[in-house]
Design a protein around this motif. Structure first.
Motif, PDB file in Angstrom:
ATOM      1  N   TRP A  55       0.837  -1.202   0.000  1.00  0.00           N
ATOM      2  CA  TRP A  55       0.000   0.000   0.000  1.00  0.00           C
ATOM      3  C   TRP A  55       0.867   1.244   0.000  1.00  0.00           C
ATOM      4  N   CYS A  56       0.234   2.340  -0.368  1.00  0.00           N
ATOM      5  CA  CYS A  56       0.902   3.646  -0.355  1.00  0.00           C
ATOM      6  C   CYS A  56      -0.088   4.664   0.183  1.00  0.00           C
ATOM      7  N   MET A  57       0.273   5.323   1.255  1.00  0.00           N
ATOM      8  CA  MET A  57      -0.579   6.332   1.867  1.00  0.00           C
ATOM      9  C   MET A  57      -0.349   7.682   1.211  1.00  0.00           C
ATOM     10  N   ALA A  58      -1.212   8.623   1.511  1.00  0.00           N
ATOM     11  CA  ALA A  58      -1.027   9.990   1.030  1.00  0.00           C
ATOM     12  C   ALA A  58       0.338  10.493   1.490  1.00  0.00           C
ATOM     13  N   GLY A  59       1.058  11.152   0.591  1.00  0.00           N
ATOM     14  CA  GLY A  59       2.373  11.670   0.948  1.00  0.00           C
ATOM     15  C   GLY A  59       3.515  10.731   0.635  1.00  0.00           C
ATOM     16  N   GLY A  60       3.219   9.579  -0.020  1.00  0.00           N
ATOM     17  CA  GLY A  60       4.287   8.695  -0.472  1.00  0.00           C
ATOM     18  C   GLY A  60       4.848   7.733   0.547  1.00  0.00           C
ATOM     19  N   ARG A  61       4.094   7.441   1.598  1.00  0.00           N
ATOM     20  CA  ARG A  61       4.557   6.498   2.625  1.00  0.00           C
ATOM     21  C   ARG A  61       4.001   5.114   2.304  1.00  0.00           C
ATOM     22  N   MET A  62       4.916   4.181   2.028  1.00  0.00           N
ATOM     23  CA  MET A  62       4.529   2.879   1.484  1.00  0.00           C
ATOM     24  C   MET A  62       4.905   1.726   2.399  1.00  0.00           C
ATOM     25  N   ALA A  63       4.354   0.566   2.066  1.00  0.00           N
ATOM     26  CA  ALA A  63       4.722  -0.677   2.742  1.00  0.00           C
ATOM     27  C   ALA A  63       4.555  -1.832   1.774  1.00  0.00           C
ATOM     28  N   VAL A  64       5.452  -2.808   1.884  1.00  0.00           N
ATOM     29  CA  VAL A  64       5.328  -4.057   1.124  1.00  0.00           C
ATOM     30  C   VAL A  64       5.521  -5.204   2.096  1.00  0.00           C
ATOM     31  N   TYR A  65       4.827  -6.301   1.843  1.00  0.00           N
ATOM     32  CA  TYR A  65       4.900  -7.480   2.698  1.00  0.00           C
ATOM     33  C   TYR A  65       5.725  -8.558   2.004  1.00  0.00           C
ATOM     34  N   THR A  66       6.527  -9.278   2.760  1.00  0.00           N
ATOM     35  CA  THR A  66       7.395 -10.288   2.162  1.00  0.00           C
ATOM     36  C   THR A  66       6.586 -11.387   1.471  1.00  0.00           C
ATOM     37  N   GLY A  67       5.330 -11.572   1.875  1.00  0.00           N
ATOM     38  CA  GLY A  67       4.487 -12.568   1.227  1.00  0.00           C
ATOM     39  C   GLY A  67       4.284 -12.317  -0.252  1.00  0.00           C
ATOM     40  N   LEU A  68       4.370 -11.064  -0.660  1.00  0.00           N
ATOM     41  CA  LEU A  68       4.263 -10.729  -2.085  1.00  0.00           C
ATOM     42  C   LEU A  68       5.309 -11.477  -2.894  1.00  0.00           C
ATOM     43  N   PHE A  69       6.520 -11.488  -2.381  1.00  0.00           N
ATOM     44  CA  PHE A  69       7.637 -12.085  -3.099  1.00  0.00           C
ATOM     45  C   PHE A  69       7.677 -13.602  -2.921  1.00  0.00           C
ATOM     46  N   GLU A  70       7.379 -14.053  -1.718  1.00  0.00           N
ATOM     47  CA  GLU A  70       7.465 -15.479  -1.438  1.00  0.00           C
ATOM     48  C   GLU A  70       6.341 -16.268  -2.104  1.00  0.00           C
ATOM     49  N   GLN A  71       5.148 -15.698  -2.151  1.00  0.00           N
ATOM     50  CA  GLN A  71       4.016 -16.437  -2.698  1.00  0.00           C
ATOM     51  C   GLN A  71       3.808 -16.214  -4.188  1.00  0.00           C
ATOM     52  N   LEU A  72       4.163 -15.022  -4.686  1.00  0.00           N
ATOM     53  CA  LEU A  72       3.937 -14.724  -6.100  1.00  0.00           C
ATOM     54  C   LEU A  72       5.180 -14.875  -6.971  1.00  0.00           C
ATOM     55  N   LYS A  73       6.349 -15.002  -6.328  1.00  0.00           N
ATOM     56  CA  LYS A  73       7.600 -15.119  -7.092  1.00  0.00           C
ATOM     57  C   LYS A  73       7.681 -14.007  -8.148  1.00  0.00           C
ATOM     58  N   LEU A  74       7.563 -12.787  -7.691  1.00  0.00           N
ATOM     59  CA  LEU A  74       7.464 -11.634  -8.583  1.00  0.00           C
ATOM     60  C   LEU A  74       8.723 -11.383  -9.402  1.00  0.00           C
ATOM     61  N   THR A  75       8.509 -11.036 -10.662  1.00  0.00           N
ATOM     62  CA  THR A  75       9.598 -10.478 -11.460  1.00  0.00           C
ATOM     63  C   THR A  75       9.730  -9.004 -11.067  1.00  0.00           C
ATOM     64  N   ASP A  76      10.815  -8.376 -11.467  1.00  0.00           N
ATOM     65  CA  ASP A  76      10.989  -6.949 -11.182  1.00  0.00           C
ATOM     66  C   ASP A  76       9.868  -6.135 -11.812  1.00  0.00           C
ATOM     67  N   ALA A  77       9.497  -6.503 -13.038  1.00  0.00           N
ATOM     68  CA  ALA A  77       8.452  -5.749 -13.750  1.00  0.00           C
ATOM     69  C   ALA A  77       7.096  -5.906 -13.059  1.00  0.00           C
ATOM     70  N   GLU A  78       6.814  -7.101 -12.529  1.00  0.00           N
ATOM     71  CA  GLU A  78       5.550  -7.310 -11.823  1.00  0.00           C
ATOM     72  C   GLU A  78       5.507  -6.502 -10.533  1.00  0.00           C
ATOM     73  N   PHE A  79       6.627  -6.479  -9.824  1.00  0.00           N
ATOM     74  CA  PHE A  79       6.667  -5.669  -8.604  1.00  0.00           C
ATOM     75  C   PHE A  79       6.530  -4.190  -8.944  1.00  0.00           C
ATOM     76  N   ALA A  80       7.124  -3.773 -10.048  1.00  0.00           N
ATOM     77  CA  ALA A  80       7.009  -2.373 -10.477  1.00  0.00           C
ATOM     78  C   ALA A  80       5.560  -2.019 -10.766  1.00  0.00           C
ATOM     79  N   GLN A  81       4.797  -2.963 -11.327  1.00  0.00           N
ATOM     80  CA  GLN A  81       3.384  -2.702 -11.603  1.00  0.00           C
ATOM     81  C   GLN A  81       2.601  -2.539 -10.299  1.00  0.00           C
ATOM     82  N   ILE A  82       2.919  -3.359  -9.306  1.00  0.00           N
ATOM     83  CA  ILE A  82       2.242  -3.236  -8.008  1.00  0.00           C
ATOM     84  C   ILE A  82       2.515  -1.874  -7.397  1.00  0.00           C
TER      85      ILE A  82
END
Length: 275
Positions: A103-130
């Motif tokens: 997620w990204c809050m107003a003002g550019g404060r973001m968070a990512v969860y490690t489950g994104l990478f572990e469960q989806l096996k994201l490519t760099d481009a896929e993470f960039a889309q998120i």
């Protein structure tokens, strides 16, 4: 009290409006500036709690990857939306392998969860889309819009409380607004807007737009339908989303045909070692 409160609430509902980057009229009771201030307070509190609970990631390689990809997106965001150049861009990496979310809050404060990478096996481009999608929610003032929807509900609760002479209901309005602001999903209109803007940001940063389609294919398969990703609960997806993204990709690719990478804007990455 009744005579003053109800007209005041009605006046707010009638006069609050803004325009999104795509030209859409937005309902606003909370200004984007106020949303940034409130988001900062909430973000710092959330990160502090995560740190105390040892829930910030200590994976240095992942932190570097997050910083590089998100930093390219932030570079583009600052170029295309100059007002965001003064934002306090940061991203917390949360150690939670079971949660597929960002997620990204107003003002550019973001968070990512490690489950994104572990469960989806994201490519760099896929993470960039998120992250392009999440950053777009902030750039398009969707946080303020969502808070305004919550405030509108609260005003209704307060008005009902005043009309029925029930002070407890009226006084509880602020609490209801705060809770709804955190729980309300973005509207489908806001989601499509973030899809469009986010893909443009990712492409300008140098990432393949087709990754948006493969990302949603992966997202739909996580959990086998029994425990859908948290991302899907706050990002409602129409049935034709993948087809719409595929159509967008063909047009977006023309923004950066060579796929040249944007420079990496240094941003604060919040991890266990950084605290």
């Amino acid at each position: 009290m009744k005579r003053l409160l109800i007209p005041a609430a009605a006046a707010c509902l009638l006069t609050a409006c803004a325009t999104s980057p795509t030209g859409r009229s937005q309902f606003m009771l909370i200004s984007p500036e106020s949303a940034i201030v409130e988001s900062r307070t909430a973000y710092l509190s959330t990160v502090s709690d995560l740190d105390k609970q040892n829930k910030l990631s200590s994976d240095k390689a992942l932190a570097k990857r997050v910083a590089e990809i998100t930093g390219r997106l932030v570079t583009v965001a600052m170029q295309e939306y100059p007002r965001s150049a003064d934002w306090e861009w940061s991203v917390a990496v949360i150690d939670d392998p079971k949660t597929v979310n960002a997620w990204c809050m107003a003002g550019g404060r973001m968070a990512v969860y490690t489950g994104l990478f572990e469960q989806l096996k994201l490519t760099d481009a896929e993470f960039a889309q998120i992250m392009g999608h999440e950053i777009s929610h902030a750039l398009a003032n969707h946080t303020a819009e969502r808070m305004s929807r919550a405030m509108a509900t609260t005003l209704g609760v307060v008005a009902v409380g005043a009309m029925s002479d029930r002070p407890a209901v009226a006084m509880g309005g602020a609490a209801v607004a705060a809770k709804l602001a955190l729980e309300l999903p973005n509207s489908r209109t806001a989601e499509l807007e973030a899809d469009h803007l986010g893909m443009e940001i990712a492409v300008r940063a140098g990432y393949d737009p087709d990754a948006a389609v493969t990302l949603w294919e992966k997202m739909g398969s996580v959990g086998g339908g029994e425990r859908p990703p948290e991302f899907l609960s706050t990002h409602p997806a129409p049935g034709n989303r993948q087809a719409a993204l595929a159509a967008m990709a063909n047009e977006a690719r023309q923004l950066n045909p060579s796929g040249s990478k944007a420079r990496v804007q240094p941003i604060q990455v919040l991890t266990a070692d950084a605290q």
